[in-house]
Write a protein that holds these residues in place. Structure first.
Motif, short mmCIF file in Angstrom:
data_model
loop_
_atom_site.label_atom_id
_atom_site.label_comp_id
_atom_site.label_asym_id
_atom_site.label_seq_id
_atom_site.Cartn_x
_atom_site.Cartn_y
_atom_site.Cartn_z
N ARG A 479 10.96 -1.39 -1.62
CA ARG A 479 9.85 -2.17 -1.06
C ARG A 479 8.58 -1.83 -1.86
O ARG A 479 8.10 -0.70 -1.83
CB ARG A 479 9.67 -1.80 0.41
CG ARG A 479 9.14 -2.92 1.28
CD ARG A 479 8.99 -2.45 2.73
NE ARG A 479 10.20 -1.93 3.31
CZ ARG A 479 11.15 -2.68 3.87
NH1 ARG A 479 11.00 -3.99 3.92
NH2 ARG A 479 12.24 -2.12 4.38
N CYS A 480 8.04 -2.81 -2.57
CA CYS A 480 7.02 -2.51 -3.58
C CYS A 480 5.58 -2.81 -3.17
O CYS A 480 4.65 -2.26 -3.77
CB CYS A 480 7.33 -3.30 -4.86
SG CYS A 480 8.83 -2.76 -5.69
N HIS A 481 5.36 -3.66 -2.20
CA HIS A 481 4.01 -4.18 -1.95
C HIS A 481 2.98 -3.06 -1.71
O HIS A 481 1.92 -3.02 -2.35
CB HIS A 481 4.01 -5.14 -0.76
CG HIS A 481 2.65 -5.68 -0.45
ND1 HIS A 481 2.02 -6.63 -1.23
CD2 HIS A 481 1.77 -5.38 0.55
CE1 HIS A 481 0.83 -6.89 -0.74
NE2 HIS A 481 0.66 -6.16 0.35
N GLY A 482 3.30 -2.14 -0.80
CA GLY A 482 2.34 -1.08 -0.47
C GLY A 482 2.04 -0.19 -1.66
O GLY A 482 0.89 0.17 -1.92
N MET A 483 3.10 0.19 -2.40
CA MET A 483 2.89 1.05 -3.57
C MET A 483 2.10 0.31 -4.65
O MET A 483 1.29 0.90 -5.37
CB MET A 483 4.25 1.52 -4.11
CG MET A 483 4.98 2.49 -3.20
SD MET A 483 6.46 3.22 -3.96
CE MET A 483 7.55 1.81 -4.04
N ALA A 484 2.34 -0.99 -4.78
CA ALA A 484 1.62 -1.78 -5.77
C ALA A 484 0.13 -1.83 -5.46
O ALA A 484 -0.71 -1.77 -6.37
CB ALA A 484 2.20 -3.19 -5.84
N GLN A 485 -0.22 -1.93 -4.18
CA GLN A 485 -1.63 -1.96 -3.80
C GLN A 485 -2.33 -0.65 -4.17
O GLN A 485 -3.48 -0.64 -4.62
CB GLN A 485 -1.76 -2.23 -2.30
CG GLN A 485 -1.34 -3.64 -1.89
CD GLN A 485 -2.10 -4.72 -2.63
OE1 GLN A 485 -3.33 -4.72 -2.68
NE2 GLN A 485 -1.35 -5.63 -3.25
N LYS A 486 -1.62 0.47 -4.01
CA LYS A 486 -2.18 1.76 -4.40
C LYS A 486 -2.39 1.83 -5.91
O LYS A 486 -3.37 2.40 -6.39
CB LYS A 486 -1.26 2.90 -3.94
CG LYS A 486 -1.17 3.08 -2.44
CD LYS A 486 -0.21 4.20 -2.09
CE LYS A 486 -0.04 4.35 -0.58
NZ LYS A 486 0.96 5.42 -0.25
N ALA A 487 -1.46 1.23 -6.67
CA ALA A 487 -1.58 1.23 -8.13
C ALA A 487 -2.77 0.39 -8.57
O ALA A 487 -3.49 0.76 -9.52
CB ALA A 487 -0.29 0.69 -8.75
N ILE A 488 -3.01 -0.71 -7.89
CA ILE A 488 -4.18 -1.55 -8.19
C ILE A 488 -5.46 -0.78 -7.86
O ILE A 488 -6.43 -0.77 -8.64
CB ILE A 488 -4.12 -2.87 -7.39
CG1 ILE A 488 -2.94 -3.73 -7.87
CG2 ILE A 488 -5.44 -3.64 -7.51
CD1 ILE A 488 -2.69 -4.95 -7.00
#
Length: 1096
Positions: A479-488
């Motif tokens: 599940r990538c969405h939450g981790m992607a937001q942290k990367a942004i």
């Protein structure tokens, strides 16, 4: 890389992979304008590709630039002194007369490695005077263990090693970790082909354990080739920490990561569409997909088919409306999938289908009713405005099935054969054989409406050559969405810096639209997924899949016991046979290589890494995943900076790819290779016949004599000379060859320097001890200071092309062409004719000391980019160092020169004033060249201002020597100076203009008769002009382009260029001679006034 289906399809590349039938068959994902735009871009891309291929196949002759690649074999000089492996090279031997990479690069790397110079422990154990308590750490992007490095990898190594060596010489504690990726699909494919070739067996003839033993055997025998290449490239890696992603410690980190992410709810199991290779019977990652652009009907070979299969055509057929006389026509490039159609979709506002809303179509082969659904996502302007919906075999249709609660029918199995759902007439038939059977049946039922050629993008498995199939499979997803937001957020808040910054926008856009990541692979080689199905024997009731995970089976059993309330001994566990995506383990590399999940000393000291440097094409496949998983699993970003470099392309602008046959092994550039061997490598590849022909023709044109031996240092310097952050790099071998010539320039500089220093090995003193520095000494010292300052700034900003340009400019244009040439007469006591006098008893020793320090420091500056050559030459200077300076045994751990330590070498006025001197020398040499003077040394008058005269007097020795004149006379029309000529230049001088207040007058005397020279030039011009006119008349004839062969036309063009260039040179010479005559006649008895009037 596999991404689970998300709310919309994004990025042109992924659209191409997912819409494997065509871009336009499923218009529902794009507006009409965007789709048309994509079609135009696709056509343009195909056109450019065809033009490049035609240029390779049909260009008859080499261009002027390619002529530069012509070379002759150099004398091979070998290092033959008996030196055991790891022993220091003997540099007391006689200095070879010319540069030879084989001689220079022998033995040094083994000594560096044995001495531990590349280990961070060397920083702590050795008492380095310049050591600082700072860490610099990074990992090498781990190459696949199956392959060999190409020039793209060599660029990565050259960049990273330059940065690593620079930081190490700055006194930092440096850790650069080497590693290899197990490359699941690639390795399994290679070993399968090997077993089939050598034993006649396929993978299924072995048990899983037996096959894995064969893989490990292959890895241990063949897997070290990459490490050999890295050592040959001079990569200063800490080999004691080399990391393989299937090592026991790394595998433990992979298991830990999977379990933690499952516990956090970030890994789950679900059914979703994946890119499936029927040949491998596995899902594959996007990076293992080659997109083949088809302009229309194309016949292609497909694995397991004995005949070629047709692609690039669009078929249209009709579905009859149930209970109605009408029909709806749909188009597809994959008619075999129509057996899995579950609906027809139209736009709700499309007037053609208003009466069909809510109705159904009757499937002609299975009598299934297909509802007609309406959806705004359908682009009514495209095609018939109606699309068939096949959710189990198309990513876009899968989305529609979610929105309209449609069933998903799988009609193509994992083996590429039609499933029982298709009926007995198709069951077990291979998918592309079924294609024609379906078309024939549609014709028979009078539902076929036509076929036409259609441009499309076909996704091909890079490992097997198979045409990929979207299939619905139960897989594990991240599940990538939450981790992607942290990367942004990390980039937005400045915690993570992306260099160059223009990739920041790409980073945000992609991560904002990220889909979940499929990490399951149906392979034998890889990290077996640490998840287990749970059963409770002796119960025979069919149970829904129940899963647990654990670091080992015992832990999984305990978890199952707690989860399902059963005794551990009553539970039966079966581990998932799938393995994890290779990119999952690669994403853990920055911390797993340091011993995570244990809190090792390396992890505590070197995590987070200082920087991640890699190719810009890996920003999503690798970089984003490292940031997401690193942050999630360690609580910290895995690195502070991301440096992305451009891609290396061949001379024809094509990306280097095995599928194009244009990859170049860096060892072939280092050691040289024949054209025959290059062609043999192409034949050994598995290329399409046309691609093979193009690849071999490109080699014949690019390397008619093969590739010359260039050496490691020349290759590294050439790679770093390109602007790495911007446009893609087009590297030609001629550039590398030019860098080898630069290596020889450096080599000859040392020969000269050692000759100056002589046999007396008394340590050379410091510049501070020199009592007298000449104007040229001060100038070269100041230029070195400025060069050091420029290089410092460039290294900090990762502008390696600026570093190489500054080094080349200083070494060639300042040190060799100017300073060394100017001090030769000083060292040889030849100062007559300068108009100035020098005390040679002071000047000569000073020049020797300055030359020594300039060469020694320049070698240190050059060391991070040319480590072998600089070490060899630096060691030759060791006998002349003071005892303290000689304490460092290797140049690679010497202090890197700093501008702050060389401020006393900075003489800005000398640098500024010498610009005039350089212009005077340039104009003087230009005048000599224009008049064909070679050995003659005429007298020279410089007519200039008072301030200019002062400068020229200050640098008088250099002006005299470098202008190649017998005597210099400086004349000031403004006012007389005691040290300058009181009379103007004599008549008959050749005149050149430096600026509006400075002119040069060469007194040619008997060296050249102006009238005679002009007559000769005029005669030559009268012969050339008619010849040029004749050729121009020929090419202007009406049938020239159609009747004259291309290679003849090219010859004519070359002749025209040569004639025009020679005529221009003659005209320039005549202009100079006429100007000389004019100025000669202008001087009379009151020449000062006439000159003054003329200049005004």
């Amino acid at each position: 890389m596999m991404w689970r289906v998300g709310p919309v399809l994004r990025l042109a590349r992924r659209e191409a992979v997912r819409l494997c039938s065509s871009h336009s068959r499923k218009p529902s994902t794009l507006s009409a304008s965007k789709s048309n735009s994509n079609s135009r871009l696709q056509v343009e891309k195909l056109k450019r590709k065809k033009n490049r291929e035609n240029a390779i196949l049909f260009t008859q002759h080499l261009t002027a630039e390619e002529d530069l690649i012509k070379w002759s074999a150099k004398e091979r000089i070998l290092y033959t002194a008996p030196t055991s492996r790891g022993a220091k090279k003997d540099t007391s031997l006689a200095f070879p007369s010319s540069y030879s990479p084989e001689y220079v690069e022998s033995s040094w790397y083994q000594w560096w490695e044995k001495e531990g110079f590349f280990s961070p422990e060397h920083h702590d154990i050795q008492e380095l005077s310049h050591a600082v308590d700072q860490n610099f750490s990074l990992c090498i992007p781990p190459p696949n263990v199956t392959g060999t490095l190409h020039l793209g990898h060599a660029l990565t190594v050259a960049i990273e090693d330059a940065l690593v060596r620079w930081r190490r010489m700055q006194g930092q504690r440096v850790l650069w970790v080497p590693g290899c990726d197990h490359a699941g699909i690639a390795t399994q494919s290679v070993v399968e082909r090997m077993l089939l070739r050598e034993q006649g067996k396929c993978r299924r003839d072995f048990t899983k354990e037996e096959f894995l033993q064969e893989v490990w055997k292959w890895k241990n025998e063949k897997g070290d080739e990459i490490y050999h290449q890295l050592r040959t490239l001079g990569a200063s890696l800490d080999w004691s920490r080399a990391c393989f992603t299937m090592d026991k410690g790394f595998s433990k980190a992979v298991t830990e990561a999977f379990v933690r992410l499952c516990d956090a709810g970030l890994i789950y199991r679900s059914e979703g569409l994946v890119n499936w290779s029927c040949a491998l019977e596995s899902a594959i990652s996007d990076i293992e997909v080659d997109l083949k652009e088809l302009s229309g009907k194309t016949m292609l070979s497909v694995p397991s088919y004995g005949h070629e299969v047709e692609f690039g055509t669009m078929l249209t057929f009709a579905y009859p409306i149930d209970g109605h006389s009408g029909e709806i026509m749909v188009s597809t490039t994959r008619p075999e999938t129509m057996l899995g159609d579950v609906a027809i979709a139209v736009h709700p506002d499309d007037p053609r289908y208003q009466d069909f809303h809510g109705k159904q179509c009757r499937h002609p082969f299975n009598d299934r009713l297909l509802p007609i659904v309406t959806d705004n996502i359908v682009a009514m302007e495209l095609g018939t405005g109606a699309v068939k919906v096949t959710p189990a075999h198309d990513h876009t249709d899968f989305l529609l099935s979610q929105r309209h609660s449609l069933p998903r029918l799988t009609v193509i199995g994992g083996d590429g054969k039609m499933t029982p759902l298709c009926g007995q007439w198709l069951e077990g038939v291979k998918r592309f054989d079924a294609r024609q059977l379906v078309v024939n049946a549609l014709v028979e039922k009078k539902l076929f409406r036509g076929k036409k050629e259609h441009a499309m993008t076909l996704p091909i498995c890079s490992r097997s050559g198979d045409v990929l199939e979207p299939l619905l499979k139960k897989q594990w997803f991240v599940r990538c969405h939450g981790m992607a937001q942290k990367a942004i957020q990390a980039v937005d808040q400045g915690q993570l810096e992306i260099v160059p910054p223009f990739y920041t926008k790409t980073w945000k856009n992609w991560l904002s639209n990220i889909s979940d990541w499929c990490i399951s692979r149906q392979l034998w080689w890889g990290h077996q997924i640490p998840a287990y199905t749970v059963e409770f024997p002796p119960s025979t009731d069919k149970q829904e899949d129940q899963w647990v995970w654990g670091r080992n089976e015992d832990e999984a059993r305990q978890r199952a016991s707690v989860k399902y309330g059963a005794k551990p001994q009553d539970i039966s566990l079966t581990q998932d046979s799938d393995v994890l995506d290779t990119w999952f383990s690669s994403a853990l590399f920055p911390f797993a290589m340091l011993g995570w999940p244990q809190q090792t000393r390396d992890f505590q000291r070197f995590y987070p890494n200082s920087i991640l440097e890699t190719g810009s094409d890996l920003i999503f496949f690798w970089v984003a995943r490292m940031v997401m998983l690193g942050t999630e699993l360690t609580g910290q970003l895995p690195f502070k900076q991301v440096l992305l470099h451009s891609l290396v392309r061949d001379k024809h602008g094509r990306k280097m790819s095995k599928s194009l046959g244009n990859v170049i092994n860096p060892l072939d550039v280092i050691y040289g290779v024949s054209l025959e061997r290059l062609q043999q490598k192409v034949k050994e590849g598995n290329l399409d016949p046309r691609e093979q022909a193009i690849a071999m023709e490109a080699q014949r044109k690019d390397f008619p004599q093969g590739i010359p031996q260039c050496g490691t240092d020349a290759l590294r310097f050439a790679l770093c000379s390109h602007k790495i952050m911007g446009e893609d790099i087009s590297l030609s071998i001629s550039q590398v060859l030019n860098c080898r010539h630069f290596c020889n320039k450096v080599w000859q500089t040392l020969r000269f320097t050692l000759g100056v220093l002589g046999d007396n090995t008394t340590p050379v003193g410091t510049l501070e001890e020199v009592s007298h520095l000449s104007s040229m000494d001060q100038w070269i010292c100041s230029r070195l200071y400025s060069t050091v300052a420029e290089i410092e700034k460039a290294f900090e900003e990762y502008e390696l092309h600026t570093v190489t340009a500054a080094l080349y400019s200083f070494w060639v244009h300042n040190l060799c062409d100017v300073y060394m040439e100017s001090v030769k007469p000083v060292l040889q006591e030849q100062n007559e004719g300068t108009g100035v006098t020098q005390n040679n008893s002071k000047v000569r020793p000073a020049a020797s000391v300055v030359l020594y320090h300039c060469v020694s420091l320049s070698l240190a500056l050059l060391s991070p980019i040319m480590p072998f050559l600089t070490e060899e030459l630096w060691q030759r200077l060791q006998p002349f160092r003071t005892e303290a300076a000689a304490a460092q045994r290797s140049l690679c751990v010497q202090p890197y020169p700093r501008s702050s330590q060389l401020k006393h070498w900075h003489f800005p006025e000398e640098e500024r004033d010498f610009l005039l001197v350089q212009e005077v020398i340039r104009v003087a040499r230009s005048l000599r060249a224009q008049c064909g003077l070679t050995k003659e040394k005429p007298d020279m008058w410089v007519v200039c201002s008072h301030s200019q005269a002062q400068i020229l007097l200050h640098f008088g020795s250099a002006v005299w020597t470098l202008s190649r004149v017998s005597r210099i006379n400086i004349y000031c029309p403004e006012r007389a100076l005691s040290a300058v000529s009181s009379t103007p230049p004599p008549k008959g001088c050749l005149v050149g203009v430096v600026d509006h207040t400075c002119q040069l007058h060469l007194h040619l005397q008997s060296a050249m008769n102006i009238d005679k020279q002009m007559a000769q030039l005029t005669k030559r011009r009268s012969k050339l002009a008619p010849k040029l006119d004749e050729i121009l008349r020929k090419i202007q004839s009406p049938h020239y382009l159609t009747k004259v062969p291309a290679h003849i036309r090219e010859q004519m063009d070359n002749k025209i260029s040569a004639f025009q260039q020679e005529l221009k040179t003659i005209d320039d010479h005549l202009k100079v001679l006429q100007m000389t005559e004019y100025h000669t006649s202008s001087y009379s008895s009151d020449g000062v006034d006439q000159y003054h009037t003329q200049s005004s």
